[in-house]
Design a protein around this motif. Structure first.
Motif, short mmCIF file in Angstrom:
data_model
loop_
_atom_site.label_atom_id
_atom_site.label_comp_id
_atom_site.label_asym_id
_atom_site.label_seq_id
_atom_site.Cartn_x
_atom_site.Cartn_y
_atom_site.Cartn_z
N ARG A 193 1.01 -1.16 0.52
CA ARG A 193 -0.01 0.20 -0.04
C ARG A 193 0.71 1.47 -0.02
NH1 ARG A 193 -2.92 3.20 4.23
NH2 ARG A 193 -1.34 1.65 5.62
N LEU A 194 2.13 1.20 0.83
CA LEU A 194 2.24 2.50 0.93
C LEU A 194 3.64 2.58 -0.46
CD1 LEU A 194 4.58 4.78 2.05
CD2 LEU A 194 6.19 2.33 3.20
N ARG A 195 3.70 1.39 -0.83
CA ARG A 195 4.44 1.94 -2.14
C ARG A 195 3.49 2.12 -3.75
NH1 ARG A 195 6.36 -4.17 -1.52
NH2 ARG A 195 5.16 -4.81 -3.48
N GLN A 196 2.81 1.50 -3.39
CA GLN A 196 1.37 2.32 -4.25
C GLN A 196 0.93 3.92 -4.48
OE1 GLN A 196 -1.97 0.36 -4.52
NE2 GLN A 196 -3.04 1.85 -5.73
N LEU A 197 1.15 4.07 -2.64
CA LEU A 197 1.00 5.95 -3.04
C LEU A 197 2.03 6.67 -3.50
CD1 LEU A 197 -0.60 7.88 -0.81
CD2 LEU A 197 0.58 6.86 0.61
N ILE A 198 3.63 5.66 -2.44
CA ILE A 198 4.77 6.80 -3.36
C ILE A 198 4.14 6.73 -4.98
CG2 ILE A 198 6.75 6.75 -3.41
CD1 ILE A 198 6.88 5.38 -0.71
N ALA A 199 4.34 5.49 -5.34
CA ALA A 199 4.66 5.71 -6.62
C ALA A 199 3.64 6.89 -7.28
CB ALA A 199 4.29 3.87 -7.52
N GLU A 200 2.48 6.72 -7.13
CA GLU A 200 1.42 7.31 -7.60
C GLU A 200 1.66 8.95 -7.52
OE1 GLU A 200 -2.49 6.77 -5.92
OE2 GLU A 200 -3.21 4.72 -6.87
N LEU A 201 2.08 9.09 -5.89
CA LEU A 201 2.94 11.02 -5.68
C LEU A 201 3.82 11.16 -6.63
CD1 LEU A 201 2.49 10.32 -2.27
CD2 LEU A 201 1.13 12.53 -3.07
N ARG A 202 4.44 10.61 -6.88
CA ARG A 202 5.66 10.84 -7.80
C ARG A 202 5.24 10.82 -9.63
NH1 ARG A 202 10.83 6.85 -6.79
NH2 ARG A 202 12.15 8.64 -8.26
N ALA A 203 4.45 10.00 -9.35
CA ALA A 203 4.25 10.06 -10.85
C ALA A 203 2.78 11.31 -11.01
CB ALA A 203 3.33 8.89 -11.59
N GLY A 204 1.98 11.43 -10.61
CA GLY A 204 1.24 12.75 -10.71
C GLY A 204 1.52 13.88 -9.93
N SER A 205 2.49 14.32 -8.98
CA SER A 205 3.04 15.35 -8.67
C SER A 205 4.69 16.03 -8.64
CB SER A 205 2.85 16.00 -6.89
OG SER A 205 3.29 16.55 -6.50
N GLU A 206 5.16 16.66 -9.69
CA GLU A 206 6.31 17.01 -10.19
C GLU A 206 6.98 17.52 -8.66
OE1 GLU A 206 6.71 19.65 -13.10
OE2 GLU A 206 5.97 18.54 -15.03
N ARG A 207 6.15 18.20 -7.69
CA ARG A 207 6.47 18.94 -6.68
C ARG A 207 7.12 18.16 -6.29
NH1 ARG A 207 9.61 22.54 -3.69
NH2 ARG A 207 9.13 23.11 -1.82
N PHE A 208 6.02 16.78 -5.23
CA PHE A 208 6.45 15.76 -4.49
C PHE A 208 7.77 14.96 -5.27
CE2 PHE A 208 6.44 11.27 -3.35
CZ PHE A 208 6.21 11.10 -1.99
N ALA A 209 7.85 14.73 -6.38
CA ALA A 209 8.92 13.91 -7.31
C ALA A 209 10.36 14.56 -6.37
CB ALA A 209 8.89 14.18 -8.77
N GLU A 210 10.46 15.69 -7.07
CA GLU A 210 11.07 16.69 -7.11
C GLU A 210 11.84 16.79 -5.79
OE1 GLU A 210 12.20 21.62 -6.84
OE2 GLU A 210 10.46 21.14 -7.36
N LEU A 211 10.96 16.71 -4.96
CA LEU A 211 11.20 16.87 -2.96
C LEU A 211 11.83 15.15 -3.22
CD1 LEU A 211 8.50 18.29 -1.60
CD2 LEU A 211 11.31 19.37 -1.56
N TRP A 212 11.44 13.97 -3.21
CA TRP A 212 11.67 12.88 -3.53
C TRP A 212 12.66 12.65 -4.03
CZ3 TRP A 212 9.08 9.51 -0.19
CH2 TRP A 212 9.57 7.65 -0.81
#
Length: 279
Positions: A193-212
């Motif tokens: 569930r955590l892996r799926q959440l992170i994948a969705e956030l990285r794919a859907g938000s440039e800001r999240f992906a940048e911070l990650w």
């Protein structure tokens, strides 16, 4: 056969939960010995019709999220929770998954803090339980889906919350949430569930992906927050986040300084609440 046994167990445990123990009014004539089906559905975040179908053995293969929500709403012990997962044909979440079980002591704390907005989150910042004062302040999460119940998802991909942000406070919140989620992922690398959440956030938000990707570090600290309430107006409160040792839960508590206008407004907010814990 397994569906029938699952349904019987849910009905048996539903009958033993006193409404007042779940923060619900116990007045009036009640045919149910404990919780009504619609009350269990409210507490678990599922429909009363689905509760009925589960109890009658007409709904098969409930998800792990549904079983966990039912276990919380029914206030099951660790042994009973494990049994409910087995009846559903699921493996009980183990140490490699993010804990979502709320301990009796945390429940008692919420039961006693009736005039104080309190919510319990897991280590992914998914809302597990909120008391009536919190739902009155921040909105009722009973009908929210899984994504909407996650604070990080709401920050980066969803509608946000009633908390008013400056540009700096918003950036601080984003950095703190990403840093916290990264630490959680390091502790529970096998949680699907955590892996799926992170994948969705990285794919859907440039800001999240940048911070990650940047490995930015931030942390949640006690802060004063202004909540824009639709009926009472702006309320500025102190927000503290407590961590439950051994359970990896986060308890968010909002309080007002006594004798202030914000304390009066918070009292008005809590007067609007309905007496039920939302899980």
């Amino acid at each position: 056969m397994a569906e029938e046994e699952f349904g019987k167990a849910v009905r048996r445990w539903r009958d033993r939960v006193a409404p007042e123990a779940a923060g619900l009014p116990a007045g009036g004539q009640r045919r149910a010995a404990g919780l009504r089906r619609e009350e269990l559905g409210l507490l678990a975040g599922i429909s009363a019709d689905y509760v009925t179908r589960l109890e009658q053995g007409r709904a098969s293969h409930p998800s792990a999220q549904v079983v966990e929500a039912l276990a919380r709403a029914l206030r099951l012990s660790r042994t009973e929770r494990a049994h409910l997962f087995r009846l559903a044909g699921l493996a009980e979440p183990g140490p490699e998954t993010v804990p979502t079980q709320i301990t009796p002591s945390v429940r008692r704390m919420l039961d006693r803090l009736t005039g104080t907005p309190v919510a319990v989150y897991d280590a992914t910042w998914t809302l597990l339980l909120a008391n009536p004062a919190y739902t009155a302040l921040m909105g009722d999460p009973a009908g929210w889906g899984d994504n909407h119940r996650n604070g990080v998802w709401r920050t980066f991909l969803g509608p946000g919350s009633r908390v008013r942000h400056t540009q700096r406070s918003r950036r601080d919140l984003e950095a703190a949430q990403v840093s916290d989620l990264r630490a959680t992922a390091a502790r529970y690398p096998s949680d699907p569930r955590l892996r799926q959440l992170i994948a969705e956030l990285r794919a859907g938000s440039e800001r999240f992906a940048e911070l990650w990707e940047s490995g930015s570090i931030g942390r949640h600290v006690a802060a004063r927050k202004t909540i824009d309430h639709p009926r009472v107006g702006p309320v500025t409160l102190d927000c503290d986040i407590l961590t439950v040792a051994g359970g990896d839960l986060r308890v968010m508590v909002y309080t007002a300084e006594p004798g202030t206008e914000d304390a009066d407004r918070l009292s008005l907010v809590t007067a609007l609440s309905t007496p039920s814990l939302v899980g």
